[in-house]
Design an enzyme around this catalytic site. Sequence first.
Site, PDB file in Angstrom:
ATOM      1  N   LYS A 200     -33.957 -32.480  -0.012  1.00 15.24           N
ATOM      2  CA  LYS A 200     -32.440 -33.427  -0.017  1.00 15.24           C
ATOM      3  C   LYS A 200     -32.684 -34.116   1.545  1.00 15.24           C
ATOM      4  O   LYS A 200     -33.718 -33.581   2.423  1.00 15.24           O
ATOM      5  CB  LYS A 200     -31.680 -32.837  -0.495  1.00 15.24           C
ATOM      6  CG  LYS A 200     -31.618 -32.382  -1.982  1.00 15.24           C
ATOM      7  CD  LYS A 200     -31.010 -33.390  -2.598  1.00 15.24           C
ATOM      8  CE  LYS A 200     -32.190 -32.759  -4.236  1.00 15.24           C
ATOM      9  NZ  LYS A 200     -32.395 -32.109  -5.000  1.00 15.24           N
TER      10      LYS A 200
HETATM   11  C1  PLP Z   1     -29.156 -35.225  -9.816  1.00 13.30           C
HETATM   12  C2  PLP Z   1     -28.973 -34.121  -9.487  1.00 13.30           C
HETATM   13  N1  PLP Z   1     -27.753 -32.702  -9.316  1.00 13.30           N
HETATM   14  C3  PLP Z   1     -27.547 -31.892  -9.253  1.00 13.30           C
HETATM   15  C4  PLP Z   1     -28.556 -31.447  -8.866  1.00 13.30           C
HETATM   16  C5  PLP Z   1     -28.630 -29.575  -8.154  1.00 13.30           C
HETATM   17  O1  PLP Z   1     -28.755 -29.475  -7.491  1.00 13.30           O
HETATM   18  P1  PLP Z   1     -29.576 -28.104  -6.655  1.00 13.30           P
HETATM   19  O2  PLP Z   1     -30.736 -27.492  -6.876  1.00 13.30           O
HETATM   20  O3  PLP Z   1     -28.842 -27.852  -4.955  1.00 13.30           O
HETATM   21  O4  PLP Z   1     -28.531 -26.987  -7.227  1.00 13.30           O
HETATM   22  C6  PLP Z   1     -30.367 -31.838  -8.481  1.00 13.30           C
HETATM   23  C7  PLP Z   1     -31.502 -30.826  -8.313  1.00 13.30           C
HETATM   24  O5  PLP Z   1     -31.948 -31.551  -7.988  1.00 13.30           O
HETATM   25  C8  PLP Z   1     -30.266 -33.264  -8.698  1.00 13.30           C
HETATM   26  O6  PLP Z   1     -31.648 -33.511  -8.967  1.00 13.30           O
END
Ligand code: PLP
Length: 410
Positions: A200
């Site tokens: 990210k």
């Molecule tokens: C659009 C979106 N929402 C939520 C998440 C969840 O993030 P995390 O991996 O920090 O839980 C992601 C992860 O890639 C994502 O692409």
Amino acid sequence: MNPNTERFIPFALPSIGEEEERGVVEVLRSGWLTTGPVAKRFEAEVAALVGSRHALALNSATAGLHLALEAVGVGAGDRVLTTPYTFAASAEVIRYLGASPLFLDIDGETLNIDPSGVEEALSRGPSPREGGSIRAVLPVHVGGLPCRMERILAACAAAGVPLVEDAAHAFPVRTEGLGGRRAYCGTLGAAGVYSFYATKTITTGEGGMLVTDSDEIARRVSLMRLHGIDREVWNRYVSRDAEWRYEIVEAGYKYNLTDIAAAIGRAQLAKAADFLERRRSIAARYLAAFADADYLRLPAASDDHAWHLFTLRIVEDRLTIDRDEMVRSLMDHGIGVSVHFIPLHIMPYYRNAYGFKPEDFPNALQAYRTIFSLPIYPSLTDEQVERVVAGVRSVAERHRRGRPDAGRRG
Ligand SMILES: Cc1ncc(COP(=O)(O)O)c(C=O)c1O
């Protein structure tokens, strides 16, 4: 063996430097590894940057979305309005609560939730067959492009339905909220969530942050992120004044962020503006480089874009190869590419649970058929960017429809 293989350009790489290393070593030597003073500082810094009253560090954005929906009152039998064009997390958290996603198709241009769809769904409600009532709206800023928040927020306000932003891709960028007021993505609704996953815009390895201006939501999230314990007990082993006694008032979760991760996050946060600038300059180069390529469809651009992802779409009637072959050929050229997203409604779980057919969400399906994502991250060099540009052009131009040798593999 392709000569480019040795110089493979990864699809994504974190930018980790001495500052992150120093921060982690300090924590490792401090005697306190899990959630503590460094996580608190990280929270205060994120809150100050985005201008939210509260920021709560968590071990993932998934955890944040789960807690945000729980805190705004989503429960069994409810519906949460979102799109299938997202990662697993955005919809699975709805299922954690015994609720169901009410999927809307995306806007075919932006890939984000369509504001008219939100307006219509909120005024109409779920069909009798779908059941339940819409308890929250969950827009996703896909790839870092802010959704049309002003309209979506107005529709939510009119319907009295809380909005939770999935800002996993959109840190730290601003857009227009109600009344055209500019504010950071994540801070526009009842609560918003950033992801600090390894790929990210800033990372803690795994991690996330929930931001909110609501004291009530912050209190609930703070309670539920650590076992439903009635007050902060993180210092119970190290402070002479600490009270060992606590009460469990809810069946909470284990969603806290460690100080080790927060140390990485603090160092990354200090570089977030530079990271964003570099992502924007890479995106500008890609946009210019492919501007005249009639066999490619460029992503919707905006000065507010976080450019977590840079997606291209093939124009199917101008090329003799499909997206899968494009991805394969680019990988063979030593260019790491990926696909965002495989829509959730074509995944076995959602198909089986809700009986979706691929064509139920035609814009999402059409985007998926044609889309691929190019490398975009701060440590990508100008030379690598030019290799990506040349690779995409060379693969596509070799397979242009109408060329005498088009269609020949290689
Ligand atoms: C659009 C979106 N929402 C939520 C998440 C969840 O993030 P995390 O991996 O920090 O839980 C992601 C992860 O890639 C994502 O692409």
